[in-house]
Design a protein around this motif. Structure first.
Motif, PDB file in Angstrom:
ATOM      1  N   ARG A   1       0.833  -1.189   0.000  1.00 21.30           N
ATOM      2  CA  ARG A   1       0.000   0.000   0.000  1.00 21.30           C
ATOM      3  C   ARG A   1       0.877   1.252   0.000  1.00 21.30           C
ATOM      4  NH1 ARG A   1      -4.673  -1.482   4.504  1.00 21.30           N
ATOM      5  NH2 ARG A   1      -5.023  -3.641   3.850  1.00 21.30           N
ATOM      6  N   PRO A   2       0.401   2.326  -0.587  1.00 22.41           N
ATOM      7  CA  PRO A   2       1.170   3.576  -0.565  1.00 22.41           C
ATOM      8  C   PRO A   2       1.005   4.287   0.773  1.00 22.41           C
ATOM      9  CG  PRO A   2      -0.891   3.938  -1.708  1.00 22.41           C
ATOM     10  CD  PRO A   2      -0.853   2.470  -1.354  1.00 22.41           C
ATOM     11  N   VAL A   3       1.532   3.667   1.801  1.00 24.08           N
ATOM     12  CA  VAL A   3       1.352   4.161   3.166  1.00 24.08           C
ATOM     13  C   VAL A   3       2.700   4.154   3.872  1.00 24.08           C
ATOM     14  CG1 VAL A   3       0.129   3.821   5.351  1.00 24.08           C
ATOM     15  CG2 VAL A   3      -0.969   3.171   3.206  1.00 24.08           C
ATOM     16  N   ALA A   4       2.983   5.225   4.594  1.00 23.85           N
ATOM     17  CA  ALA A   4       4.221   5.296   5.366  1.00 23.85           C
ATOM     18  C   ALA A   4       4.196   4.261   6.486  1.00 23.85           C
ATOM     19  CB  ALA A   4       4.391   6.705   5.947  1.00 23.85           C
ATOM     20  N   ALA A   5       5.357   3.905   6.982  1.00 22.00           N
ATOM     21  CA  ALA A   5       5.456   2.975   8.107  1.00 22.00           C
ATOM     22  C   ALA A   5       4.747   3.559   9.323  1.00 22.00           C
ATOM     23  CB  ALA A   5       6.916   2.695   8.430  1.00 22.00           C
ATOM     24  N   LEU A   6       4.276   2.683  10.204  1.00 24.43           N
ATOM     25  CA  LEU A   6       3.498   3.124  11.362  1.00 24.43           C
ATOM     26  C   LEU A   6       4.260   4.156  12.193  1.00 24.43           C
ATOM     27  CD1 LEU A   6       1.020   2.888  13.220  1.00 24.43           C
ATOM     28  CD2 LEU A   6       2.177   0.979  14.359  1.00 24.43           C
ATOM     29  N   ALA A   7       5.543   3.938  12.413  1.00 27.83           N
ATOM     30  CA  ALA A   7       6.325   4.883  13.209  1.00 27.83           C
ATOM     31  C   ALA A   7       6.308   6.267  12.583  1.00 27.83           C
ATOM     32  CB  ALA A   7       7.757   4.385  13.363  1.00 27.83           C
ATOM     33  N   ASP A   8       6.466   6.336  11.261  1.00 18.46           N
ATOM     34  CA  ASP A   8       6.450   7.627  10.580  1.00 18.46           C
ATOM     35  C   ASP A   8       5.067   8.263  10.631  1.00 18.46           C
ATOM     36  OD1 ASP A   8       9.187   7.910   9.569  1.00 18.46           O
ATOM     37  OD2 ASP A   8       8.732   6.118   8.421  1.00 18.46           O
ATOM     38  N   VAL A   9       4.030   7.443  10.495  1.00 18.04           N
ATOM     39  CA  VAL A   9       2.654   7.960  10.582  1.00 18.04           C
ATOM     40  C   VAL A   9       2.432   8.647  11.923  1.00 18.04           C
ATOM     41  CG1 VAL A   9       0.231   7.255  10.754  1.00 18.04           C
ATOM     42  CG2 VAL A   9       1.681   6.325   8.935  1.00 18.04           C
ATOM     43  N   LEU A  10       2.867   8.005  13.003  1.00 20.87           N
ATOM     44  CA  LEU A  10       2.647   8.551  14.340  1.00 20.87           C
ATOM     45  C   LEU A  10       3.524   9.775  14.611  1.00 20.87           C
ATOM     46  CD1 LEU A  10       2.307   5.220  16.343  1.00 20.87           C
ATOM     47  CD2 LEU A  10       0.479   6.728  15.532  1.00 20.87           C
ATOM     48  N   ILE A  11       4.764   9.731  14.157  1.00 20.39           N
ATOM     49  CA  ILE A  11       5.644  10.890  14.332  1.00 20.39           C
ATOM     50  C   ILE A  11       5.098  12.098  13.575  1.00 20.39           C
ATOM     51  CG2 ILE A  11       7.926  11.807  13.733  1.00 20.39           C
ATOM     52  CD1 ILE A  11       9.050   9.030  14.429  1.00 20.39           C
ATOM     53  N   HIS A  12       4.632  11.866  12.351  1.00 18.35           N
ATOM     54  CA  HIS A  12       4.028  12.960  11.584  1.00 18.35           C
ATOM     55  C   HIS A  12       2.778  13.492  12.286  1.00 18.35           C
ATOM     56  CE1 HIS A  12       6.023  11.358   7.652  1.00 18.35           C
ATOM     57  NE2 HIS A  12       6.857  12.079   8.374  1.00 18.35           N
ATOM     58  N   ALA A  13       1.974  12.575  12.843  1.00 11.69           N
ATOM     59  CA  ALA A  13       0.748  13.000  13.530  1.00 11.69           C
ATOM     60  C   ALA A  13       1.082  13.835  14.763  1.00 11.69           C
ATOM     61  CB  ALA A  13      -0.068  11.776  13.922  1.00 11.69           C
ATOM     62  N   LEU A  14       2.074  13.417  15.522  1.00 13.57           N
ATOM     63  CA  LEU A  14       2.457  14.161  16.723  1.00 13.57           C
ATOM     64  C   LEU A  14       2.961  15.561  16.385  1.00 13.57           C
ATOM     65  CD1 LEU A  14       4.206  11.235  18.584  1.00 13.57           C
ATOM     66  CD2 LEU A  14       2.281  12.544  19.494  1.00 13.57           C
ATOM     67  N   ARG A  15       3.603  15.704  15.261  1.00 18.98           N
ATOM     68  CA  ARG A  15       4.122  17.014  14.856  1.00 18.98           C
ATOM     69  C   ARG A  15       3.052  17.897  14.214  1.00 18.98           C
ATOM     70  NH1 ARG A  15       9.649  14.714  11.977  1.00 18.98           N
ATOM     71  NH2 ARG A  15      10.991  14.725  13.826  1.00 18.98           N
ATOM     72  N   CYS A  16       2.026  17.264  13.652  1.00 23.01           N
ATOM     73  CA  CYS A  16       1.075  17.996  12.807  1.00 23.01           C
ATOM     74  C   CYS A  16      -0.279  18.262  13.457  1.00 23.01           C
ATOM     75  CB  CYS A  16       0.866  17.206  11.507  1.00 23.01           C
ATOM     76  SG  CYS A  16      -0.486  17.766  10.461  1.00 23.01           S
ATOM     77  N   LEU A  17      -0.827  17.275  14.141  1.00 24.83           N
ATOM     78  CA  LEU A  17      -2.217  17.334  14.580  1.00 24.83           C
ATOM     79  C   LEU A  17      -2.370  17.994  15.945  1.00 24.83           C
ATOM     80  CD1 LEU A  17      -3.333  13.735  13.524  1.00 24.83           C
ATOM     81  CD2 LEU A  17      -3.473  15.859  12.191  1.00 24.83           C
ATOM     82  N   SER A  18      -3.620  18.216  16.311  1.00 22.52           N
ATOM     83  CA  SER A  18      -3.918  18.755  17.631  1.00 22.52           C
ATOM     84  C   SER A  18      -3.606  17.722  18.711  1.00 22.52           C
ATOM     85  CB  SER A  18      -5.397  19.140  17.717  1.00 22.52           C
ATOM     86  OG  SER A  18      -6.209  17.972  17.713  1.00 22.52           O
ATOM     87  N   PHE A  19      -3.610  18.166  19.946  1.00 17.73           N
ATOM     88  CA  PHE A  19      -3.340  17.279  21.078  1.00 17.73           C
ATOM     89  C   PHE A  19      -4.260  16.061  21.056  1.00 17.73           C
ATOM     90  CE2 PHE A  19      -4.380  15.871  25.363  1.00 17.73           C
ATOM     91  CZ  PHE A  19      -3.130  15.644  25.920  1.00 17.73           C
ATOM     92  N   ALA A  20      -5.558  16.282  20.958  1.00 18.27           N
ATOM     93  CA  ALA A  20      -6.524  15.186  21.015  1.00 18.27           C
ATOM     94  C   ALA A  20      -6.376  14.245  19.832  1.00 18.27           C
ATOM     95  CB  ALA A  20      -7.948  15.741  21.070  1.00 18.27           C
ATOM     96  N   GLU A  21      -6.198  14.791  18.625  1.00 12.54           N
ATOM     97  CA  GLU A  21      -6.100  13.967  17.428  1.00 12.54           C
ATOM     98  C   GLU A  21      -4.883  13.043  17.478  1.00 12.54           C
ATOM     99  OE1 GLU A  21      -7.971  16.630  13.828  1.00 12.54           O
ATOM    100  OE2 GLU A  21      -6.094  17.311  14.745  1.00 12.54           O
ATOM    101  N   SER A  22      -3.750  13.583  17.865  1.00 14.88           N
ATOM    102  CA  SER A  22      -2.538  12.761  17.903  1.00 14.88           C
ATOM    103  C   SER A  22      -2.547  11.799  19.084  1.00 14.88           C
ATOM    104  CB  SER A  22      -1.299  13.642  17.942  1.00 14.88           C
ATOM    105  OG  SER A  22      -1.331  14.528  19.041  1.00 14.88           O
ATOM    106  N   LEU A  23      -3.100  12.219  20.215  1.00 13.68           N
ATOM    107  CA  LEU A  23      -3.123  11.362  21.403  1.00 13.68           C
ATOM    108  C   LEU A  23      -3.865  10.059  21.143  1.00 13.68           C
ATOM    109  CD1 LEU A  23      -2.642  10.862  24.449  1.00 13.68           C
ATOM    110  CD2 LEU A  23      -4.807  12.058  24.865  1.00 13.68           C
ATOM    111  N   VAL A  24      -5.055  10.124  20.536  1.00 10.56           N
ATOM    112  CA  VAL A  24      -5.832   8.899  20.350  1.00 10.56           C
ATOM    113  C   VAL A  24      -5.157   7.957  19.364  1.00 10.56           C
ATOM    114  CG1 VAL A  24      -8.008   9.992  21.000  1.00 10.56           C
ATOM    115  CG2 VAL A  24      -7.345   9.958  18.591  1.00 10.56           C
TER     116      VAL A  24
END
Length: 272
Positions: free
Chosen positions: A112-135
């Motif tokens: 699938r054209p999807v980044a590795a899970l670690a990269d997905v979460l690191i990007h989310a922590l840098r990009c999203l709001s507190f609640a969005e990245s926390l869940v």
């Protein structure tokens, strides 16, 4: 391999070379086309129900990441805002309603054209709001897919301070994103919170505050009449045992957390 099965394994859409490696030949693709498989672009095939974000990523040769990749890993997530979160080795190639994320730590998923899970979460922590990245992070940590220490080690420096602050609130034990958010909001207000506490003749309750206030968080399935009756009986039994019970719903937790916390503090203040 059957084209429908191969596309399903790929998340709903794939390019011809990937399908060929899975054993799908041209004849199978022609049969699949007559049976309803779509061809959004040359060399690109998709099931009718394929995610538009996935199809767009394949068409533009991007990798989905951050919030857009959450469904691919079955992560908890709050409703998307309509933006496509992607990685592309050439930032200037990212067009349309998309947010570009730079840098990859690990190789992407193979089918699938999807980044590795670690990269997905690191990007989310840098990009999203507190609640969005926390869940998203807590879902992955709770399943044992990744650790907080691993993420913290790869978020060094002052520029990642906001991301590391989210990790301070990640815990285990929640059964849903509602429990994660409500537990966190209560703890941030200075309330003692236990998650998934077992009470005799009641069963497991979502949250127990200060040892006596039960908070139950209701998702959509709680609208079913049988479940409503079961919930009411559980509430009654908890009151008989000396507990106080409050119930909150998705809009309370996600859209109006301040009002929810204020109400809980009022109830706790009576006994304190």
């Amino acid at each position: 391999m059957d084209a429908f099965k191969a596309l399903a394994r790929c998340g709903g859409a794939a390019r011809r070379p990937v399908l060929a490696r899975m054993g799908v030949d041209d004849a199978a693709l022609r049969r699949a086309g007559r049976a309803g498989v779509l061809q959004p672009a040359r060399g690109l095939y998709a099931l009718p129900a394929a995610s538009p974000d996935l199809v767009a990523a394949l068409r533009n040769r991007e990798l989905l990441t951050c919030l857009s990749a959450a469904p691919m890993y079955n992560l908890w997530c709050l409703p998307p805002n309509g933006l496509r979160h992607v990685y592309h080795r050439r930032r200037e190639s990212v067009r349309g309603n998309a947010v570009h994320h730079a840098g990859l730590l690990l190789p992407p998923a193979s089918l699938r054209p999807v980044a590795a899970l670690a990269d997905v979460l690191i990007h989310a922590l840098r990009c999203l709001s507190f609640a969005e990245s926390l869940v998203m992070v807590e879902c992955a940590v709770g399943r044992g897919d990744i650790t907080v220490d691993f993420l913290r080690q790869h978020l060094p420096g002052k520029r990642n301070g906001k991301a590391r602050a989210v990790l301070d609130w990640v815990d285990r034990g929640s059964d849903s994103l509602l429990e994660t958010l409500a537990r966190t909001y209560f703890r941030q207000a200075g309330i003692s919170v236990q998650a998934q506490v077992y009470l005799e003749r009641v069963g497991h309750v979502d949250l127990l505050l200060d040892g006596w206030l039960v908070v139950e968080l209701d998702g959509r399935h709680h609208a079913e009449w049988k479940q409503v009756q079961k919930d009411h009986r559980r509430n009654n039994e908890s009151v008989v045992q000396g507990y106080t019970a409050l119930r909150y719903y998705y809009p309370d937790v996600v859209h109006h957390p301040e009002a929810m916390v204020a109400q809980v503090l009022q109830v706790l203040a009576r006994r304190r």
